[in-house]
Design a protein around this motif. Structure first.
Motif, PDB file in Angstrom:
ATOM      1  N   MET A 191       0.811  -1.221   0.000  1.00 27.10           N
ATOM      2  CA  MET A 191       0.000   0.000   0.000  1.00 27.10           C
ATOM      3  C   MET A 191       0.845   1.272   0.000  1.00 27.10           C
ATOM      4  SD  MET A 191      -3.234  -1.216   2.121  1.00 27.10           S
ATOM      5  CE  MET A 191      -4.214   0.119   1.546  1.00 27.10           C
ATOM      6  N   PHE A 235     -11.437   9.958  -6.755  1.00 24.26           N
ATOM      7  CA  PHE A 235      -9.973   9.934  -6.603  1.00 24.26           C
ATOM      8  C   PHE A 235      -9.462   8.716  -5.853  1.00 24.26           C
ATOM      9  CE2 PHE A 235     -11.632  12.672  -3.238  1.00 24.26           C
ATOM     10  CZ  PHE A 235     -10.973  12.251  -2.107  1.00 24.26           C
ATOM     11  N   ARG A 262      -7.414  15.179  -3.980  1.00 26.37           N
ATOM     12  CA  ARG A 262      -7.402  14.958  -2.522  1.00 26.37           C
ATOM     13  C   ARG A 262      -7.009  16.246  -1.799  1.00 26.37           C
ATOM     14  NH1 ARG A 262      -6.487  10.101   1.506  1.00 26.37           N
ATOM     15  NH2 ARG A 262      -5.758  11.273   3.286  1.00 26.37           N
ATOM     16  N   ILE A 273     -22.737  12.950   7.772  1.00 25.52           N
ATOM     17  CA  ILE A 273     -22.142  13.224   6.459  1.00 25.52           C
ATOM     18  C   ILE A 273     -23.071  14.114   5.623  1.00 25.52           C
ATOM     19  CG2 ILE A 273     -22.906  11.169   5.135  1.00 25.52           C
ATOM     20  CD1 ILE A 273     -19.367  12.602   5.031  1.00 25.52           C
ATOM     21  N   LEU A 281     -18.239   9.733  -3.841  1.00 28.10           N
ATOM     22  CA  LEU A 281     -17.242   9.064  -3.010  1.00 28.10           C
ATOM     23  C   LEU A 281     -17.416   9.421  -1.528  1.00 28.10           C
ATOM     24  CD1 LEU A 281     -14.602   7.506  -2.499  1.00 28.10           C
ATOM     25  CD2 LEU A 281     -13.336   9.503  -3.265  1.00 28.10           C
ATOM     26  N   LEU A 282     -17.581  10.714  -1.252  1.00 33.79           N
ATOM     27  CA  LEU A 282     -17.671  11.138   0.146  1.00 33.79           C
ATOM     28  C   LEU A 282     -18.955  10.631   0.808  1.00 33.79           C
ATOM     29  CD1 LEU A 282     -16.411  14.831  -0.054  1.00 33.79           C
ATOM     30  CD2 LEU A 282     -15.169  12.838   0.788  1.00 33.79           C
ATOM     31  N   ALA A 322     -18.503   6.678   1.126  1.00 33.35           N
ATOM     32  CA  ALA A 322     -17.472   6.311   2.114  1.00 33.35           C
ATOM     33  C   ALA A 322     -17.854   6.843   3.491  1.00 33.35           C
ATOM     34  CB  ALA A 322     -16.126   6.880   1.693  1.00 33.35           C
ATOM     35  N   VAL A 325     -14.012  -4.003   8.573  1.00 29.13           N
ATOM     36  CA  VAL A 325     -15.218  -4.076   7.730  1.00 29.13           C
ATOM     37  C   VAL A 325     -14.919  -3.832   6.248  1.00 29.13           C
ATOM     38  CG1 VAL A 325     -16.898  -3.621   9.576  1.00 29.13           C
ATOM     39  CG2 VAL A 325     -15.961  -1.694   8.257  1.00 29.13           C
ATOM     40  N   LEU A 347      -9.296  -4.681  -0.591  1.00 24.95           N
ATOM     41  CA  LEU A 347      -9.079  -3.583  -1.537  1.00 24.95           C
ATOM     42  C   LEU A 347      -8.493  -4.166  -2.827  1.00 24.95           C
ATOM     43  CD1 LEU A 347      -7.381  -0.976   0.839  1.00 24.95           C
ATOM     44  CD2 LEU A 347      -9.771  -1.028   0.129  1.00 24.95           C
ATOM     45  N   LEU A 389      -7.173  -6.662   3.974  1.00 22.57           N
ATOM     46  CA  LEU A 389      -6.894  -5.936   5.222  1.00 22.57           C
ATOM     47  C   LEU A 389      -7.289  -6.798   6.418  1.00 22.57           C
ATOM     48  CD1 LEU A 389      -8.221  -2.341   4.366  1.00 22.57           C
ATOM     49  CD2 LEU A 389      -5.920  -3.255   4.087  1.00 22.57           C
ATOM     50  N   SER A 413      -7.064  -0.931   9.080  1.00 22.72           N
ATOM     51  CA  SER A 413      -8.451  -0.811   8.609  1.00 22.72           C
ATOM     52  C   SER A 413      -8.784   0.518   7.949  1.00 22.72           C
ATOM     53  CB  SER A 413      -9.425  -1.066   9.755  1.00 22.72           C
ATOM     54  OG  SER A 413      -9.430  -2.430  10.036  1.00 22.72           O
ATOM     55  N   GLY A 465      -6.640   1.761   5.864  1.00 19.53           N
ATOM     56  CA  GLY A 465      -5.709   1.754   4.742  1.00 19.53           C
ATOM     57  C   GLY A 465      -4.360   2.310   5.159  1.00 19.53           C
ATOM     58  N   VAL A 496      -0.858   6.749   0.260  1.00 17.14           N
ATOM     59  CA  VAL A 496      -1.503   7.979  -0.229  1.00 17.14           C
ATOM     60  C   VAL A 496      -3.018   7.924  -0.162  1.00 17.14           C
ATOM     61  CG1 VAL A 496       0.397   8.692  -1.763  1.00 17.14           C
ATOM     62  CG2 VAL A 496      -1.447   7.286  -2.687  1.00 17.14           C
ATOM     63  N   HIS A 497      -3.595   6.722  -0.184  1.00 12.87           N
ATOM     64  CA  HIS A 497      -5.060   6.627  -0.144  1.00 12.87           C
ATOM     65  C   HIS A 497      -5.612   6.415   1.270  1.00 12.87           C
ATOM     66  CE1 HIS A 497      -5.856   6.624  -4.454  1.00 12.87           C
ATOM     67  NE2 HIS A 497      -4.748   5.913  -4.590  1.00 12.87           N
ATOM     68  N   ALA A 498      -4.747   6.518   2.297  1.00 12.99           N
ATOM     69  CA  ALA A 498      -5.230   6.276   3.663  1.00 12.99           C
ATOM     70  C   ALA A 498      -6.477   7.116   3.895  1.00 12.99           C
ATOM     71  CB  ALA A 498      -4.151   6.636   4.670  1.00 12.99           C
ATOM     72  N   ALA A 531     -14.525   9.442  11.444  1.00 12.13           N
ATOM     73  CA  ALA A 531     -15.057   8.118  11.781  1.00 12.13           C
ATOM     74  C   ALA A 531     -14.764   7.779  13.245  1.00 12.13           C
ATOM     75  CB  ALA A 531     -14.448   7.067  10.865  1.00 12.13           C
TER      76      ALA A 531
HETATM   77  C1  HEM Z   1     -15.050   3.144  10.166  1.00  9.33           C
HETATM   78  C2  HEM Z   1     -15.181   3.850   9.103  1.00  9.33           C
HETATM   79  C3  HEM Z   1     -14.266   3.846   7.897  1.00  9.33           C
HETATM   80  C4  HEM Z   1     -13.450   2.863   7.409  1.00  9.33           C
HETATM   81  C5  HEM Z   1     -13.242   1.460   7.954  1.00  9.33           C
HETATM   82  C6  HEM Z   1     -12.785   3.409   6.231  1.00  9.33           C
HETATM   83  C7  HEM Z   1     -11.844   2.723   5.480  1.00  9.33           C
HETATM   84  C8  HEM Z   1     -11.160   3.260   4.408  1.00  9.33           C
HETATM   85  C9  HEM Z   1     -10.093   2.585   3.687  1.00  9.33           C
HETATM   86  C10 HEM Z   1      -9.564   1.187   3.977  1.00  9.33           C
HETATM   87  C11 HEM Z   1      -9.651   3.416   2.716  1.00  9.33           C
HETATM   88  C12 HEM Z   1      -8.499   3.166   1.725  1.00  9.33           C
HETATM   89  C13 HEM Z   1      -8.980   2.718   0.366  1.00  9.33           C
HETATM   90  C14 HEM Z   1      -7.851   2.352  -0.575  1.00  9.33           C
HETATM   91  O1  HEM Z   1      -6.684   2.428  -0.239  1.00  9.33           O
HETATM   92  O2  HEM Z   1      -8.167   1.921  -1.713  1.00  9.33           O
HETATM   93  C15 HEM Z   1     -10.465   4.616   2.802  1.00  9.33           C
HETATM   94  C16 HEM Z   1     -10.366   5.691   1.951  1.00  9.33           C
HETATM   95  C17 HEM Z   1     -11.231   6.769   1.986  1.00  9.33           C
HETATM   96  N1  HEM Z   1     -12.167   7.061   2.962  1.00  9.33           N
HETATM   97 FE1  HEM Z   1     -12.623   5.934   4.544  1.00  9.33          FE
HETATM   98  N2  HEM Z   1     -13.240   4.674   6.021  1.00  9.33           N
HETATM   99  C18 HEM Z   1     -14.133   4.993   7.005  1.00  9.33           C
HETATM  100  C19 HEM Z   1     -14.809   6.178   7.178  1.00  9.33           C
HETATM  101  C20 HEM Z   1     -14.780   7.241   6.301  1.00  9.33           C
HETATM  102  C21 HEM Z   1     -15.518   8.447   6.461  1.00  9.33           C
HETATM  103  C22 HEM Z   1     -16.440   8.813   7.636  1.00  9.33           C
HETATM  104  C23 HEM Z   1     -15.239   9.221   5.386  1.00  9.33           C
HETATM  105  C24 HEM Z   1     -15.825  10.582   5.205  1.00  9.33           C
HETATM  106  C25 HEM Z   1     -15.741  11.365   4.278  1.00  9.33           C
HETATM  107  C26 HEM Z   1     -14.296   8.482   4.541  1.00  9.33           C
HETATM  108  C27 HEM Z   1     -13.764   8.907   3.330  1.00  9.33           C
HETATM  109  C28 HEM Z   1     -12.786   8.246   2.628  1.00  9.33           C
HETATM  110  C29 HEM Z   1     -12.220   8.743   1.383  1.00  9.33           C
HETATM  111  C30 HEM Z   1     -12.609  10.026   0.663  1.00  9.33           C
HETATM  112  C31 HEM Z   1     -11.240   7.824   0.974  1.00  9.33           C
HETATM  113  C32 HEM Z   1     -10.359   7.874  -0.278  1.00  9.33           C
HETATM  114  C33 HEM Z   1      -9.019   8.462   0.081  1.00  9.33           C
HETATM  115  C34 HEM Z   1      -8.049   8.527  -1.086  1.00  9.33           C
HETATM  116  O3  HEM Z   1      -8.211   7.786  -2.069  1.00  9.33           O
HETATM  117  O4  HEM Z   1      -7.137   9.337  -1.019  1.00  9.33           O
HETATM  118  N3  HEM Z   1     -14.043   7.279   5.141  1.00  9.33           N
HETATM  119  N4  HEM Z   1     -11.359   4.503   3.856  1.00  9.33           N
END
Ligand code: HEM
Length: 407
Positions: free
Chosen positions: A59, A96, A108, A160, A238-239, A242, A288, A292, A317, A344, A346, A349-351, A358
Motif C-alpha cells: 500500500m 480519486f 485529494r 455526512i 465518493l464522500l 465512504a 469491515v 481492496l 486488510l 483498517s 488503509g 496515499v489513499h489512507a 469516523a
Molecule cells: C469506520 C469507518 C471507515 C473505514 C473502515 C474506512 C476505510 C477506508 C479505507 C480502507 C480506505 C483506503 C482505500 C484504498 O486504499 O483503496 C479509505 C479511503 C477513503 N475514505 Fe474511509 N473509512 C471509514 C470512514 C470514512 C468516512 C467517515 C469518510 C468521510 C468522508 C471516509 C472517506 C474516505 C475517502 C474520501 C477515501 C479515499 C481516500 C483517497 O483515495 O485518497 N471514510 N477509507
C-alpha cells in the motif's frame, strides 16, 4: 514458502470460522503463502496479499495502482448478468480513490483542509449532539428494535449529510442506491442502475450548489472553478458513500462484537476512558473494509514473490489485521491491546481521508449507546444475526436488540 495450500478460485467469503473471524481459507493462505496467486472466476490469474508486512509495503508503493481504467478489473466473485469485459472501464471523474498521483493528489488536496484533525475536533460536540438525539429517539421505541436501522445507519448518515450539504430527507434514495451498488450478488444491470440514479441525484445537487453555494463542503468545492460538474459529482459520490456505509457497519457489527464479549463490555462501561483504544481494537478485529483492489503496473517483487505486470491484486486488510506475526493472539478481541498500526483505514496515499471523523463518530456512538442502555442485549440468538457476506463492506444487515425500558 510452502505451496501446499491450493491456489484459491475466487475470493473466499464464507465466514465459516464465526461472524468476526476471517474465512478459514484466507487464514490458511496467509499462514502458508502471504503473497499468493489466485484464480479469478473469469480465468484471469491474479494475486491475493494477506500478510501484514506485505500488505503494508504494497500500500506504500504506488506502482500498485488504484486505477481501474489502466487494466481490466477482474471481479473476484460471480456477478449475475456481468457482461464479458474486454475493455478497461473508463476513469470516473472525481473518484480519486481510484486514481494515482498526480491526478489523485490534485483532487485529494482540495479536501484535506475540510478534514483536518482540528476541524474534526471542532465538530466533536455537534456529533455528540446528533448521537444523543438519535439515542433519545431510540429510547422512545418499544424494544426489540433493529439497531442498524434506528441507530448505526442514521448517525453517520446524518453527520455526512450535514457536512456535505446533502438533504437528509433524501436519505431513503441514497441509502438504498449505495447499498445496491455495493451488493456483490446483485445482477450487474441493477447495480449500474443504482449507480446511475445516485450520480443523477448528486449531479443535480452540485449543479445547484455551483449556482447558489451554501455553507458546506460540497459548496466550498463548487466555488472552485477548477473542478467540473462531473468531478464534483464523483467527489460527492465518493464522500457520501465512504462517509456513511463504513461507519454504519462499524457501529452495527461493533455493537454485536461487544455484546458477544460481555467482560470487555462491562469494563468499557465502567471506564469510558478505554473507548479510544477499544475503537482502534474493534477496527482491527472487524476490518469491515475487508478487501481492496490494486493493479500491478509492472513486474513487482513482494514478499519473495514476483507479481507480473498486468495482474489484478486483492489486498486483504482483514487477514493482515489478524496476522500473528504482527499482533499477538490476533483472534482475540482485547480492548487493552495496543492496536495502533491496524490497517483498517488503509495506508499510504489513499489512507482514509475521513478517519478522524469516523473515530469521533464511533467513540461518541459507542459511549452514548453503552451509557443510555445499560442492559442492551441481543433479541435473537447470535447465530440468527444476518451477516453481510454478500456486500463489499462487511457488517450485519440488521441487529435485533432489546433492553428493559425504564419509563
Ligand atoms: C469506520 C469507518 C471507515 C473505514 C473502515 C474506512 C476505510 C477506508 C479505507 C480502507 C480506505 C483506503 C482505500 C484504498 O486504499 O483503496 C479509505 C479511503 C477513503 N475514505 Fe474511509 N473509512 C471509514 C470512514 C470514512 C468516512 C467517515 C469518510 C468521510 C468522508 C471516509 C472517506 C474516505 C475517502 C474520501 C477515501 C479515499 C481516500 C483517497 O483515495 O485518497 N471514510 N477509507
Amino acid at each position: 514458502m510452502s505451496d501446499q495450500v491450493p491456489v484459491p478460485h475466487g475470493l473466499p467469503t464464507d465466514r465459516d470460522a464465526g461472524p468476526f473471524a476471517p474465512p478459514s481459507a484466507i487464514t490458511r493462505l496467509r499462514d502458508a503463502r502471504p503473497v499468493s496467486p489466485m484464480l479469478f472466476p473469469d480465468g484471469h490469474e491474479g494475486w491475493i496479499v494477506t500478510g501484514y508486512d506485505e500488505v503494508r509495503s504494497l500500500m506504500a508503493d504506488n506502482r500498485f495502482s488504484s486505477r481501474q481504467d489502466l487494466g481490466i478489473l477482474h471481479v473476484p466473485h460471480e456477478v449475475p448478468g456481468m457482461p464479458e469485459i474486454t475493455e478497461p472501464s473508463p476513469q470516473v471523474p472525481g473518484m480519486f480513490i481510484a486514481m494515482d498521483p498526480p491526478d489523485h493528489t490534485r483532487l485529494r488536496r482540495k479536501l484535506t483542509g475540510a478534514f483536518t484533525v482540528r476541524r474534526m475536533k471542532l465538530l466533536e460536540e455537534h456529533i455528540t449532539e446528533i448521537v444523543e438525539r438519535q439515542l433519545d429517539r431510540l429510547a422512545r421505541l418499544t424494544p426489540p428494535v433493529d439497531l442498524v436501522k434506528e441507530f448505526a445507519l442514521p448517525v453517520p448518515s446524518l453527520v455526512i449529510c450535514e457536512l456535505l450539504g446533502v438533504p437528509y430527507a433524501d436519505r431513503e434514495s441514497f441509502q438504498v442506491n449505495t447499498a445496491r451498488f455495493m451488493d456483490r450478488e446483485l445482477p450487474f444491470g441493477e447495480k449500474m442502475a443504482a449507480y446511475g440514479a445516485m450520480s443523477a441525484f448528486l449531479a443535480e445537487l452540485v449543479t445547484g450548489k455551483r449556482a447558489e453555494p451554501g455553507d458546506d463542503i460540497l459548496s466550498d468545492l463548487a466555488r472552485d472553478e477548477d473542478l467540473g460538474i462531473d468531478e464534483l459529482t464523483g467527489i460527492a459520490f465518493l464522500l457520501l458513500l465512504a462517509g456513511h456505509e463504513t461507519t454504519a457497519n462499524m457501529l452495527g457489527i461493533g455493537t454485536f462484537a461487544l455484546l458477544e464479549h460481555p467482560e470487555q463490555l462491562a469494563e468499557l462501561r465502567a471506564d469510558p476512558g478505554l473507548l479510544p483504544g477499544a475503537v482502534e481494537e474493534l477496527m482491527r478485529y472487524l476490518s469491515v473494509v475487508d478487501v481492496l483492489y490494486r493493479y500491478a503496473t509492472e513486474d513487482l517483487e513482494l514478499g519473495g514473490e514476483t507479481i507480473p505486470g498486468g495482474s489484478t491484486v486483492l489486498v486483504s486488510l482483514l487477514a493482515a489485521n489478524r496476522d500473528p506475526r504482527r499482533f499477538a493472539d490476533p483472534d482475540a478481541l482485547d480492548i487493552h491491546r495496543e492496536a495502533r498500526g491496524q490497517l483498517s483505514f488503509g495506508h499510504g496515499v489513499h489512507a482514509c481521508l475521513g478517519q478522524m471523523l469516523a473515530r469521533i463518530e464511533m467513540r461518541a456512538g459507542f459511549a452514548g449507546l453503552l451509557r443510555r442502555f445499560p442492559d442492551l442485549r441481543l433479541a435473537v440468538p447470535a447465530g440468527e444475526v444476518q451477516l453481510r457476506t454478500n456486500m463489499q463492506i462487511y457488517g450485519v444487515h440488521g441487529l435485533p436488540v432489546t433492553w428493559t425500558a425504564t419509563a
